[in-house]
Design an enzyme around this catalytic site. Structure first.
Site, short mmCIF file in Angstrom:
data_model
loop_
_atom_site.label_atom_id
_atom_site.label_comp_id
_atom_site.label_asym_id
_atom_site.label_seq_id
_atom_site.Cartn_x
_atom_site.Cartn_y
_atom_site.Cartn_z
N ASP A 1 -7.71 -2.59 31.42
CA ASP A 1 -7.26 -3.41 30.29
C ASP A 1 -5.92 -4.04 30.64
OD1 ASP A 1 -7.17 -4.58 27.78
OD2 ASP A 1 -6.62 -2.74 26.72
N HIS A 2 -5.62 -5.13 29.96
CA HIS A 2 -4.32 -5.78 30.12
C HIS A 2 -3.31 -5.14 29.17
CE1 HIS A 2 -6.33 -9.65 31.82
NE2 HIS A 2 -5.93 -8.85 32.79
N TYR B 1 -6.12 -6.78 24.24
CA TYR B 1 -7.52 -6.92 23.86
C TYR B 1 -8.44 -7.42 24.97
CZ TYR B 1 -4.41 -7.76 19.85
OH TYR B 1 -3.36 -7.73 18.95
N HIS B 2 -8.25 -6.94 26.19
CA HIS B 2 -9.08 -7.39 27.30
C HIS B 2 -9.71 -6.23 28.07
CE1 HIS B 2 -6.23 -11.13 27.38
NE2 HIS B 2 -7.14 -11.21 26.41
N PRO B 3 -10.34 -5.25 27.41
CA PRO B 3 -10.95 -4.14 28.15
C PRO B 3 -12.22 -4.58 28.87
CG PRO B 3 -11.49 -3.96 25.83
CD PRO B 3 -10.53 -5.11 25.95
#
Length: 557
Positions: A302-303, A476-478
Protein backbone atom coordinates in the site's frame (compact mmCIF):
# COMPACT_ATOMS: atom_id res chain seq x y z
CA UNK A 1 -33.78 -5.06 -8.06
CA UNK A 2 -33.41 -8.12 -10.26
CA UNK A 3 -35.13 -11.31 -9.09
CA UNK A 4 -33.06 -14.40 -9.84
CA UNK A 5 -34.18 -17.89 -8.82
CA UNK A 6 -31.95 -20.00 -6.63
CA UNK A 7 -29.60 -22.07 -8.78
CA UNK A 8 -29.99 -19.91 -11.90
CA UNK A 9 -27.21 -20.45 -14.43
CA UNK A 10 -25.20 -17.83 -16.28
CA UNK A 11 -22.16 -18.07 -18.50
CA UNK A 12 -20.17 -15.76 -16.24
CA UNK A 13 -20.67 -14.81 -12.61
CA UNK A 14 -18.71 -11.73 -11.53
CA UNK A 15 -18.33 -10.89 -7.84
CA UNK A 16 -17.90 -7.18 -7.15
CA UNK A 17 -19.22 -4.20 -9.11
CA UNK A 18 -16.17 -2.06 -8.47
CA UNK A 19 -13.61 -0.58 -10.84
CA UNK A 20 -12.80 -3.95 -12.42
CA UNK A 21 -16.19 -5.65 -12.11
CA UNK A 22 -18.07 -2.91 -13.95
CA UNK A 23 -15.62 -3.12 -16.86
CA UNK A 24 -15.92 -6.90 -17.03
CA UNK A 25 -19.72 -6.78 -16.92
CA UNK A 26 -19.67 -4.35 -19.85
CA UNK A 27 -17.18 -6.21 -22.03
CA UNK A 28 -18.41 -9.74 -21.36
CA UNK A 29 -22.09 -8.88 -21.94
CA UNK A 30 -21.39 -7.12 -25.26
CA UNK A 31 -22.26 -10.40 -26.96
CA UNK A 32 -26.05 -10.81 -26.55
CA UNK A 33 -25.61 -14.57 -26.60
CA UNK A 34 -23.62 -14.50 -23.35
CA UNK A 35 -25.43 -14.36 -19.99
CA UNK A 36 -23.66 -12.42 -17.23
CA UNK A 37 -24.51 -12.00 -13.54
CA UNK A 38 -22.82 -9.27 -11.48
CA UNK A 39 -23.08 -9.49 -7.67
CA UNK A 40 -22.44 -6.43 -5.53
CA UNK A 41 -22.53 -6.27 -1.73
CA UNK A 42 -23.65 -2.62 -1.80
CA UNK A 43 -26.33 -0.62 -3.55
CA UNK A 44 -26.59 1.39 -6.79
CA UNK A 45 -24.55 4.60 -6.85
CA UNK A 46 -27.33 7.12 -6.31
CA UNK A 47 -27.24 10.40 -4.42
CA UNK A 48 -25.67 13.83 -4.66
CA UNK A 49 -22.51 12.97 -2.73
CA UNK A 50 -21.68 10.18 -5.18
CA UNK A 51 -22.07 12.46 -8.21
CA UNK A 52 -20.54 15.68 -6.89
CA UNK A 53 -16.72 15.45 -6.93
CA UNK A 54 -16.39 17.27 -3.60
CA UNK A 55 -18.76 14.76 -2.01
CA UNK A 56 -16.05 12.21 -1.30
CA UNK A 57 -14.95 14.33 1.66
CA UNK A 58 -18.25 13.45 3.33
CA UNK A 59 -18.17 9.72 2.47
CA UNK A 60 -14.56 8.89 3.35
CA UNK A 61 -14.42 9.77 7.06
CA UNK A 62 -16.56 6.96 8.44
CA UNK A 63 -18.14 3.57 7.77
CA UNK A 64 -21.42 3.98 5.88
CA UNK A 65 -23.54 2.45 3.12
CA UNK A 66 -20.95 3.44 0.46
CA UNK A 67 -17.81 2.77 2.53
CA UNK A 68 -16.74 -0.51 4.13
CA UNK A 69 -14.73 1.53 6.63
CA UNK A 70 -12.32 -1.24 7.58
CA UNK A 71 -9.70 -0.95 10.33
CA UNK A 72 -6.29 -2.56 10.11
CA UNK A 73 -4.67 -4.78 12.68
CA UNK A 74 -2.46 -2.86 15.15
CA UNK A 75 0.71 -1.80 13.36
CA UNK A 76 3.93 -2.51 15.30
CA UNK A 77 5.92 0.12 13.39
CA UNK A 78 3.27 2.79 14.03
CA UNK A 79 3.34 2.48 17.80
CA UNK A 80 0.60 -0.14 17.83
CA UNK A 81 -1.94 2.08 16.06
CA UNK A 82 -4.68 0.61 13.92
CA UNK A 83 -5.18 2.48 10.65
CA UNK A 84 -8.46 3.35 8.99
CA UNK A 85 -8.96 1.60 5.63
CA UNK A 86 -11.90 3.06 3.66
CA UNK A 87 -13.02 1.07 0.61
CA UNK A 88 -15.93 1.69 -1.72
CA UNK A 89 -19.09 -0.37 -1.32
CA UNK A 90 -21.78 -0.28 -3.99
CA UNK A 91 -21.82 0.19 -7.75
CA UNK A 92 -18.47 1.57 -8.86
CA UNK A 93 -16.69 0.37 -5.72
CA UNK A 94 -13.86 2.66 -4.67
CA UNK A 95 -14.14 4.59 -7.95
CA UNK A 96 -17.40 5.99 -6.51
CA UNK A 97 -15.73 7.48 -3.42
CA UNK A 98 -12.10 8.09 -4.42
CA UNK A 99 -10.29 11.32 -5.28
CA UNK A 100 -10.87 10.79 -9.04
CA UNK A 101 -7.20 11.22 -9.99
CA UNK A 102 -6.34 9.43 -13.23
CA UNK A 103 -2.79 8.07 -13.05
CA UNK A 104 -1.45 4.92 -14.68
CA UNK A 105 1.93 4.57 -13.01
CA UNK A 106 5.38 4.58 -14.53
CA UNK A 107 6.37 2.61 -17.63
CA UNK A 108 8.99 0.74 -15.60
CA UNK A 109 6.28 -0.65 -13.30
CA UNK A 110 4.80 -2.73 -16.10
CA UNK A 111 8.13 -3.59 -17.63
CA UNK A 112 9.06 -4.96 -14.22
CA UNK A 113 6.03 -7.26 -14.38
CA UNK A 114 7.23 -8.45 -17.78
CA UNK A 115 10.69 -9.08 -16.36
CA UNK A 116 9.10 -11.27 -13.70
CA UNK A 117 8.03 -13.58 -16.52
CA UNK A 118 4.55 -12.15 -17.09
CA UNK A 119 4.53 -12.08 -20.87
CA UNK A 120 2.01 -9.60 -22.22
CA UNK A 121 2.07 -7.32 -19.16
CA UNK A 122 4.88 -4.95 -20.19
CA UNK A 123 4.26 -1.25 -20.78
CA UNK A 124 3.95 -1.76 -24.55
CA UNK A 125 1.31 -4.43 -23.94
CA UNK A 126 -0.90 -2.66 -21.40
CA UNK A 127 -0.92 0.79 -23.00
CA UNK A 128 -3.58 -0.19 -25.60
CA UNK A 129 -5.90 -1.26 -22.78
CA UNK A 130 -5.47 2.05 -20.97
CA UNK A 131 -6.27 3.81 -24.22
CA UNK A 132 -9.32 1.63 -24.95
CA UNK A 133 -11.05 2.78 -21.77
CA UNK A 134 -10.16 6.43 -22.03
CA UNK A 135 -11.95 9.48 -23.44
CA UNK A 136 -9.43 12.22 -22.79
CA UNK A 137 -10.66 15.77 -23.34
CA UNK A 138 -7.24 17.34 -23.83
CA UNK A 139 -4.56 14.93 -24.96
CA UNK A 140 -5.07 13.50 -28.45
CA UNK A 141 -1.90 11.53 -29.02
CA UNK A 142 -0.50 8.01 -29.04
CA UNK A 143 -0.50 7.86 -25.24
CA UNK A 144 -4.20 8.58 -24.86
CA UNK A 145 -7.58 7.37 -26.04
CA UNK A 146 -10.47 9.59 -27.09
CA UNK A 147 -13.26 7.11 -27.79
CA UNK A 148 -13.56 5.08 -24.59
CA UNK A 149 -16.34 5.33 -22.01
CA UNK A 150 -14.18 6.71 -19.17
CA UNK A 151 -14.09 10.51 -19.15
CA UNK A 152 -10.61 11.84 -18.29
CA UNK A 153 -10.36 15.60 -17.99
CA UNK A 154 -7.93 18.31 -16.94
CA UNK A 155 -9.37 21.32 -15.07
CA UNK A 156 -9.94 24.19 -17.49
CA UNK A 157 -9.75 26.75 -14.72
CA UNK A 158 -7.70 26.21 -11.61
CA UNK A 159 -7.16 28.39 -8.57
CA UNK A 160 -4.20 30.61 -7.79
CA UNK A 161 -3.18 28.37 -4.89
CA UNK A 162 -2.73 25.33 -7.15
CA UNK A 163 -0.80 27.43 -9.66
CA UNK A 164 1.46 28.72 -6.91
CA UNK A 165 2.21 25.17 -5.76
CA UNK A 166 3.30 24.13 -9.26
CA UNK A 167 5.40 27.29 -9.59
CA UNK A 168 6.95 26.56 -6.19
CA UNK A 169 7.90 23.07 -7.36
CA UNK A 170 9.65 24.54 -10.38
CA UNK A 171 11.39 27.09 -8.17
CA UNK A 172 12.62 24.21 -6.02
CA UNK A 173 14.31 22.69 -9.07
CA UNK A 174 11.76 20.19 -10.35
CA UNK A 175 10.48 20.15 -13.94
CA UNK A 176 6.89 21.08 -14.76
CA UNK A 177 5.14 18.09 -16.34
CA UNK A 178 2.21 18.65 -18.67
CA UNK A 179 1.01 15.04 -18.72
CA UNK A 180 1.83 12.60 -15.92
CA UNK A 181 0.50 9.80 -18.16
CA UNK A 182 2.58 10.77 -21.17
CA UNK A 183 6.25 10.69 -22.13
CA UNK A 184 7.56 11.91 -18.74
CA UNK A 185 6.07 11.32 -15.32
CA UNK A 186 8.64 13.07 -13.14
CA UNK A 187 7.88 16.64 -12.10
CA UNK A 188 5.09 18.82 -10.77
CA UNK A 189 1.88 19.73 -12.54
CA UNK A 190 -1.88 19.38 -12.76
CA UNK A 191 -3.70 16.08 -12.49
CA UNK A 192 -6.06 14.50 -14.98
CA UNK A 193 -9.29 13.33 -13.36
CA UNK A 194 -12.21 11.01 -13.94
CA UNK A 195 -14.68 13.91 -13.89
CA UNK A 196 -17.14 14.56 -16.72
CA UNK A 197 -18.43 18.14 -16.87
CA UNK A 198 -18.36 18.47 -13.11
CA UNK A 199 -19.74 14.96 -12.42
CA UNK A 200 -17.79 11.99 -11.04
CA UNK A 201 -17.16 9.45 -13.80
CA UNK A 202 -16.90 6.27 -11.74
CA UNK A 203 -16.56 2.83 -13.27
CA UNK A 204 -20.31 2.46 -12.79
CA UNK A 205 -21.05 5.75 -14.57
CA UNK A 206 -18.71 4.87 -17.43
CA UNK A 207 -19.19 1.15 -17.94
CA UNK A 208 -22.28 -0.15 -16.13
CA UNK A 209 -25.22 2.27 -15.93
CA UNK A 210 -25.15 3.30 -19.62
CA UNK A 211 -25.65 -0.28 -20.84
CA UNK A 212 -28.14 -1.78 -18.38
CA UNK A 213 -31.34 -0.78 -20.16
CA UNK A 214 -30.21 -2.27 -23.47
CA UNK A 215 -28.67 -5.54 -22.29
CA UNK A 216 -31.18 -8.08 -21.13
CA UNK A 217 -28.37 -10.62 -20.86
CA UNK A 218 -26.78 -8.73 -17.92
CA UNK A 219 -28.26 -9.05 -14.43
CA UNK A 220 -26.98 -7.01 -11.49
CA UNK A 221 -27.75 -8.22 -7.97
CA UNK A 222 -27.28 -5.43 -5.42
CA UNK A 223 -26.92 -5.90 -1.65
CA UNK A 224 -25.78 -9.45 -2.38
CA UNK A 225 -23.06 -10.76 -0.06
CA UNK A 226 -21.07 -13.53 -1.65
CA UNK A 227 -20.18 -16.24 0.88
CA UNK A 228 -17.92 -18.50 -1.12
CA UNK A 229 -17.11 -19.97 -4.52
CA UNK A 230 -18.78 -23.33 -5.16
CA UNK A 231 -16.31 -26.03 -6.18
CA UNK A 232 -16.87 -29.45 -7.68
CA UNK A 233 -14.29 -31.82 -9.10
CA UNK A 234 -11.55 -29.19 -9.13
CA UNK A 235 -13.73 -26.65 -10.91
CA UNK A 236 -15.56 -23.47 -9.87
CA UNK A 237 -19.24 -24.06 -10.61
CA UNK A 238 -20.81 -20.92 -9.14
CA UNK A 239 -21.13 -18.91 -5.93
CA UNK A 240 -23.15 -18.98 -2.74
CA UNK A 241 -24.60 -15.62 -1.64
CA UNK A 242 -27.30 -14.05 0.49
CA UNK A 243 -29.48 -10.95 0.19
CA UNK A 244 -29.15 -9.38 3.59
CA UNK A 245 -28.34 -10.40 7.19
CA UNK A 246 -30.15 -13.56 8.22
CA UNK A 247 -31.32 -14.34 4.70
CA UNK A 248 -31.08 -17.91 3.50
CA UNK A 249 -28.09 -18.66 1.28
CA UNK A 250 -28.76 -18.97 -2.44
CA UNK A 251 -26.60 -19.99 -5.36
CA UNK A 252 -25.77 -18.81 -8.84
CA UNK A 253 -24.17 -21.25 -11.25
CA UNK A 254 -21.49 -20.38 -13.82
CA UNK A 255 -21.35 -22.47 -16.99
CA UNK A 256 -18.05 -20.92 -18.03
CA UNK A 257 -16.31 -18.94 -15.28
CA UNK A 258 -16.53 -17.31 -11.89
CA UNK A 259 -14.54 -14.06 -11.75
CA UNK A 260 -13.64 -12.45 -8.43
CA UNK A 261 -13.36 -8.66 -8.62
CA UNK A 262 -14.03 -7.95 -4.96
CA UNK A 263 -10.83 -6.00 -4.38
CA UNK A 264 -7.53 -6.42 -2.61
CA UNK A 265 -9.07 -7.16 0.78
CA UNK A 266 -12.10 -9.22 -0.19
CA UNK A 267 -11.00 -11.25 -3.21
CA UNK A 268 -8.46 -13.17 -1.06
CA UNK A 269 -11.06 -13.35 1.71
CA UNK A 270 -13.47 -15.08 -0.68
CA UNK A 271 -10.81 -17.49 -1.89
CA UNK A 272 -10.00 -18.47 1.67
CA UNK A 273 -13.68 -18.80 2.63
CA UNK A 274 -13.92 -21.21 -0.33
CA UNK A 275 -11.05 -23.32 1.02
CA UNK A 276 -8.42 -21.91 -1.36
CA UNK A 277 -5.49 -20.58 0.64
CA UNK A 278 -2.79 -21.37 3.22
CA UNK A 279 -3.76 -24.68 4.81
CA UNK A 280 -2.44 -23.81 8.26
CA UNK A 281 -4.43 -20.59 8.46
CA UNK A 282 -7.62 -22.14 7.08
CA UNK A 283 -7.39 -24.91 9.65
CA UNK A 284 -7.13 -22.38 12.50
CA UNK A 285 -10.38 -20.67 11.51
CA UNK A 286 -12.25 -23.85 10.70
CA UNK A 287 -12.42 -23.69 6.90
CA UNK A 288 -11.89 -27.05 5.15
CA UNK A 289 -8.99 -26.94 2.70
CA UNK A 290 -9.99 -27.49 -0.92
CA UNK A 291 -6.85 -26.19 -2.64
CA UNK A 292 -3.59 -25.42 -0.85
CA UNK A 293 -2.45 -22.01 -2.10
CA UNK A 294 0.06 -20.63 0.37
CA UNK A 295 0.28 -17.07 -0.95
CA UNK A 296 -3.42 -16.17 -0.93
CA UNK A 297 -3.69 -13.02 1.18
CA UNK A 298 0.05 -12.41 1.23
CA UNK A 299 2.09 -9.75 -0.64
CA UNK A 300 -0.13 -6.85 0.54
CA UNK A 301 1.37 -3.51 -0.48
CA UNK A 302 0.00 0.00 0.00
CA UNK A 303 1.01 3.62 -0.42
CA UNK A 304 1.76 4.94 3.08
CA UNK A 305 0.93 8.64 3.26
CA UNK A 306 1.76 11.75 5.28
CA UNK A 307 -0.22 14.98 5.37
CA UNK A 308 1.80 18.17 5.91
CA UNK A 309 -0.41 21.19 6.66
CA UNK A 310 0.05 24.96 6.57
CA UNK A 311 -2.25 27.86 7.33
CA UNK A 312 -3.33 29.86 4.29
CA UNK A 313 -3.21 33.63 4.72
CA UNK A 314 -5.97 34.24 2.18
CA UNK A 315 -9.64 33.15 2.49
CA UNK A 316 -9.60 31.01 -0.66
CA UNK A 317 -9.59 27.43 0.63
CA UNK A 318 -12.29 24.88 1.38
CA UNK A 319 -12.77 26.32 4.89
CA UNK A 320 -13.91 29.72 3.61
CA UNK A 321 -15.88 28.09 0.78
CA UNK A 322 -17.91 25.94 3.20
CA UNK A 323 -18.00 28.00 6.41
CA UNK A 324 -21.44 28.24 8.02
CA UNK A 325 -24.34 28.46 5.60
CA UNK A 326 -21.93 28.34 2.67
CA UNK A 327 -21.67 24.56 3.11
CA UNK A 328 -25.33 24.15 2.17
CA UNK A 329 -24.96 26.68 -0.62
CA UNK A 330 -22.19 24.60 -2.21
CA UNK A 331 -24.63 21.72 -2.66
CA UNK A 332 -27.45 24.00 -3.85
CA UNK A 333 -25.23 25.72 -6.40
CA UNK A 334 -24.02 22.34 -7.66
CA UNK A 335 -27.57 21.02 -8.06
CA UNK A 336 -28.55 24.13 -10.05
CA UNK A 337 -25.76 24.24 -12.62
CA UNK A 338 -22.93 21.92 -11.48
CA UNK A 339 -21.00 25.05 -10.61
CA UNK A 340 -18.98 26.25 -7.66
CA UNK A 341 -16.50 24.39 -5.50
CA UNK A 342 -18.61 21.22 -5.51
CA UNK A 343 -17.37 20.36 -9.01
CA UNK A 344 -13.74 20.14 -7.86
CA UNK A 345 -12.04 17.22 -6.16
CA UNK A 346 -9.84 19.82 -4.37
CA UNK A 347 -6.67 17.88 -5.34
CA UNK A 348 -5.94 19.48 -8.69
CA UNK A 349 -2.13 19.55 -8.52
CA UNK A 350 0.66 17.28 -7.45
CA UNK A 351 3.91 15.72 -8.49
CA UNK A 352 6.18 12.70 -8.85
CA UNK A 353 9.68 13.18 -7.42
CA UNK A 354 12.80 11.27 -6.43
CA UNK A 355 14.16 11.31 -2.89
CA UNK A 356 17.54 10.17 -4.25
CA UNK A 357 19.10 11.22 -7.54
CA UNK A 358 20.38 7.74 -8.35
CA UNK A 359 16.86 6.30 -8.62
CA UNK A 360 15.63 5.52 -12.14
CA UNK A 361 12.06 6.67 -11.46
CA UNK A 362 10.18 8.87 -8.97
CA UNK A 363 9.70 7.17 -5.62
CA UNK A 364 7.26 9.63 -4.00
CA UNK A 365 4.01 11.24 -5.12
CA UNK A 366 2.55 14.55 -3.93
CA UNK A 367 -1.15 15.43 -3.70
CA UNK A 368 -1.85 19.14 -3.10
CA UNK A 369 -5.15 19.97 -1.33
CA UNK A 370 -6.67 23.44 -1.04
CA UNK A 371 -7.77 22.42 2.46
CA UNK A 372 -6.01 21.42 5.66
CA UNK A 373 -6.98 17.83 4.90
CA UNK A 374 -5.61 15.08 7.09
CA UNK A 375 -6.90 12.15 9.14
CA UNK A 376 -9.16 11.16 6.20
CA UNK A 377 -11.13 14.42 6.62
CA UNK A 378 -12.34 13.27 10.04
CA UNK A 379 -11.16 16.59 11.45
CA UNK A 380 -13.19 19.41 9.91
CA UNK A 381 -11.14 22.48 8.89
CA UNK A 382 -11.18 25.21 11.54
CA UNK A 383 -9.24 27.76 9.51
CA UNK A 384 -8.04 28.39 5.98
CA UNK A 385 -5.18 26.09 5.13
CA UNK A 386 -3.62 23.84 2.54
CA UNK A 387 -2.04 20.40 2.71
CA UNK A 388 0.61 18.52 0.78
CA UNK A 389 0.25 14.77 1.06
CA UNK A 390 3.23 12.63 0.17
CA UNK A 391 3.31 8.85 -0.27
CA UNK A 392 6.03 6.36 -1.01
CA UNK A 393 5.39 4.78 -4.41
CA UNK A 394 7.23 1.45 -4.17
CA UNK A 395 7.33 0.27 -0.56
CA UNK A 396 9.47 -2.71 0.36
CA UNK A 397 7.25 -3.65 3.31
CA UNK A 398 4.79 -6.50 2.77
CA UNK A 399 1.66 -7.29 4.73
CA UNK A 400 -1.21 -9.73 4.50
CA UNK A 401 -4.97 -10.28 4.64
CA UNK A 402 -6.35 -13.11 6.77
CA UNK A 403 -9.72 -14.44 7.79
CA UNK A 404 -10.97 -13.36 11.20
CA UNK A 405 -13.31 -16.37 11.22
CA UNK A 406 -15.23 -18.69 8.92
CA UNK A 407 -18.16 -16.24 8.98
CA UNK A 408 -18.50 -14.84 5.42
CA UNK A 409 -20.02 -11.61 6.79
CA UNK A 410 -17.10 -10.87 9.11
CA UNK A 411 -14.49 -8.29 8.14
CA UNK A 412 -11.12 -9.68 7.07
CA UNK A 413 -8.00 -9.07 9.15
CA UNK A 414 -5.97 -6.42 7.31
CA UNK A 415 -2.30 -6.11 8.25
CA UNK A 416 -0.39 -3.76 5.90
CA UNK A 417 2.79 -4.01 8.01
CA UNK A 418 3.64 -0.38 7.25
CA UNK A 419 7.26 0.80 7.61
CA UNK A 420 8.70 -2.64 8.29
CA UNK A 421 11.57 -1.91 5.87
CA UNK A 422 14.29 0.64 6.59
CA UNK A 423 14.07 1.94 3.00
CA UNK A 424 10.43 2.86 3.62
CA UNK A 425 11.26 4.75 6.81
CA UNK A 426 14.11 6.64 5.15
CA UNK A 427 11.95 7.55 2.14
CA UNK A 428 9.17 9.00 4.29
CA UNK A 429 11.70 10.98 6.32
CA UNK A 430 13.27 12.50 3.21
CA UNK A 431 9.87 13.20 1.66
CA UNK A 432 9.03 15.52 4.56
CA UNK A 433 12.11 17.59 3.75
CA UNK A 434 11.23 17.69 0.04
CA UNK A 435 7.72 18.96 0.73
CA UNK A 436 9.04 21.67 3.07
CA UNK A 437 11.57 22.71 0.44
CA UNK A 438 8.81 23.20 -2.13
CA UNK A 439 6.33 24.98 0.17
CA UNK A 440 8.99 27.43 1.34
CA UNK A 441 9.66 28.71 -2.19
CA UNK A 442 8.67 32.26 -3.07
CA UNK A 443 5.62 31.53 -5.29
CA UNK A 444 3.77 30.40 -2.15
CA UNK A 445 4.81 33.46 -0.10
CA UNK A 446 1.44 35.22 -0.64
CA UNK A 447 -0.43 32.20 0.74
CA UNK A 448 1.82 30.42 3.22
CA UNK A 449 1.09 30.81 6.91
CA UNK A 450 2.33 28.80 9.87
CA UNK A 451 3.27 25.17 9.48
CA UNK A 452 0.93 23.07 11.62
CA UNK A 453 1.88 19.52 10.65
CA UNK A 454 4.43 18.39 11.56
CA UNK A 455 5.38 21.84 12.92
CA UNK A 456 8.65 23.72 12.70
CA UNK A 457 9.87 22.17 15.95
CA UNK A 458 10.05 18.77 14.22
CA UNK A 459 13.45 18.79 12.49
CA UNK A 460 15.83 15.95 13.36
CA UNK A 461 15.66 12.47 11.88
CA UNK A 462 14.40 11.07 15.17
CA UNK A 463 11.71 13.75 15.51
CA UNK A 464 10.49 13.25 11.95
CA UNK A 465 10.46 9.47 12.36
CA UNK A 466 8.37 9.78 15.52
CA UNK A 467 5.87 12.08 13.75
CA UNK A 468 5.66 9.69 10.80
CA UNK A 469 4.86 6.76 13.10
CA UNK A 470 2.27 8.80 14.99
CA UNK A 471 0.37 10.27 12.02
CA UNK A 472 0.95 8.30 8.80
CA UNK A 473 -2.00 6.62 7.10
CA UNK A 474 -3.08 4.98 3.86
CA UNK A 475 -3.88 6.91 0.72
CA UNK A 476 -6.11 4.04 -0.40
CA UNK A 477 -3.98 2.04 -2.83
CA UNK A 478 -3.76 -1.55 -1.48
CA UNK A 479 -2.77 -4.24 -4.01
CA UNK A 480 -1.12 -7.61 -4.38
CA UNK A 481 -2.96 -10.17 -2.21
CA UNK A 482 -3.79 -12.53 -5.11
CA UNK A 483 -0.41 -12.16 -6.76
CA UNK A 484 -0.10 -12.82 -10.48
CA UNK A 485 3.06 -14.66 -11.41
CA UNK A 486 4.80 -17.06 -13.75
CA UNK A 487 5.92 -19.22 -10.81
CA UNK A 488 3.86 -22.06 -9.36
CA UNK A 489 3.50 -20.39 -5.95
CA UNK A 490 1.62 -17.40 -7.34
CA UNK A 491 -2.13 -17.25 -6.70
CA UNK A 492 -3.03 -16.62 -10.34
CA UNK A 493 -1.13 -17.12 -13.57
CA UNK A 494 -0.47 -14.57 -16.30
CA UNK A 495 -4.04 -14.97 -17.56
CA UNK A 496 -5.43 -14.39 -14.04
CA UNK A 497 -6.57 -18.02 -13.64
CA UNK A 498 -6.49 -19.28 -10.06
CA UNK A 499 -3.92 -22.04 -9.89
CA UNK A 500 -5.37 -25.45 -9.15
CA UNK A 501 -8.99 -24.55 -9.97
CA UNK A 502 -10.61 -24.56 -13.40
CA UNK A 503 -13.14 -21.88 -14.30
CA UNK A 504 -12.01 -19.36 -11.67
CA UNK A 505 -10.16 -16.09 -12.15
CA UNK A 506 -9.34 -13.00 -10.14
CA UNK A 507 -9.35 -9.67 -11.95
CA UNK A 508 -8.75 -6.57 -9.81
CA UNK A 509 -5.87 -4.75 -8.10
CA UNK A 510 -5.18 -7.78 -5.91
CA UNK A 511 -3.40 -9.52 -8.81
CA UNK A 512 -0.67 -6.88 -9.12
CA UNK A 513 2.67 -8.51 -8.27
CA UNK A 514 4.09 -5.13 -7.28
CA UNK A 515 2.56 -1.75 -6.56
CA UNK A 516 2.60 0.75 -9.40
CA UNK A 517 3.97 4.27 -9.05
CA UNK A 518 0.71 6.19 -8.77
CA UNK A 519 -2.99 5.99 -8.04
CA UNK A 520 -4.43 2.54 -8.67
CA UNK A 521 -7.91 3.13 -10.13
CA UNK A 522 -6.77 3.43 -13.77
CA UNK A 523 -4.54 0.31 -13.50
CA UNK A 524 -7.46 -1.69 -12.01
CA UNK A 525 -9.60 -0.71 -14.98
CA UNK A 526 -6.79 -1.66 -17.36
CA UNK A 527 -6.45 -5.08 -15.72
CA UNK A 528 -10.17 -5.70 -16.27
CA UNK A 529 -9.97 -4.58 -19.91
CA UNK A 530 -7.14 -7.01 -20.55
CA UNK A 531 -8.85 -9.75 -18.54
CA UNK A 532 -11.97 -9.46 -20.70
CA UNK A 533 -9.95 -10.22 -23.82
CA UNK A 534 -8.31 -13.20 -22.10
CA UNK A 535 -11.64 -14.58 -20.89
CA UNK A 536 -13.30 -14.24 -24.30
CA UNK A 537 -10.29 -15.68 -26.11
CA UNK A 538 -9.69 -12.53 -28.13
CA UNK A 539 -6.32 -11.84 -29.69
CA UNK A 540 -4.46 -9.43 -27.40
CA UNK A 541 -4.42 -5.84 -28.57
CA UNK A 542 -1.27 -5.06 -30.53
CA UNK A 543 1.50 -3.43 -28.49
CA UNK A 544 1.81 0.31 -29.04
CA UNK A 545 4.80 1.65 -30.92
CA UNK A 546 4.78 4.63 -28.57
CA UNK A 547 5.84 2.26 -25.82
CA UNK A 548 9.39 2.78 -27.14
CA UNK A 549 9.11 6.28 -25.73
CA UNK A 550 7.97 4.72 -22.49
CA UNK A 551 11.06 2.53 -22.40
CA UNK A 552 13.25 5.54 -23.14
CA UNK A 553 11.45 7.30 -20.31
CA UNK A 554 12.82 4.80 -17.82
CA UNK A 555 16.39 5.52 -18.84
CA UNK A 556 15.86 9.27 -19.09
CA UNK A 557 14.79 9.46 -15.47
Amino acid sequence: MAIVPDGAEFDFVIVGAGSAGCVLANRLSANPGVKVALLEAGSPDKGLLLRMPAGSGSILPEKNAQNWGFESAPQPNLGGRSTYQPRGRGWGGSSSINGMIYIRGHARDYDHWRQLGLTGWGYRDVLPYFRRSENNDRFKDAYHGSEGPLAVTTPRETGDLYKAFVQAGVAAGYPETDDFNGPRQEGVGFYQMTIDDGVRCSASAAFLRPILAERGNLVVLSNARTHRVLLSGGRATGVEYSLGPGAAPKSLLAAREVILSAGTFQSPQLLMLSGIGPAGHLGKVGVPVAIESSEVGHNLQDHFDLGLVWDCTQPITVYSQTKGIRRALVGLRYMVDRGGSGRSNHIEAGGFLRTRKELDAPDVQLHFFDANFFDHARSRPQRDGFAVHVCQLRPESRGEVRLSSADPLADPVIDPNYLAAETDRRTMRESVRIVRKIVNQSPLDPFRGAEHRPGQNIETDAEIDEWVRATGETIYHPVGTCRMGADSRSVVDGELRVRGVAGLRVADASVMPSLVGGNTNAPAIMIAEKAADMILGHTPMAPEDVAVAGDALVQAM
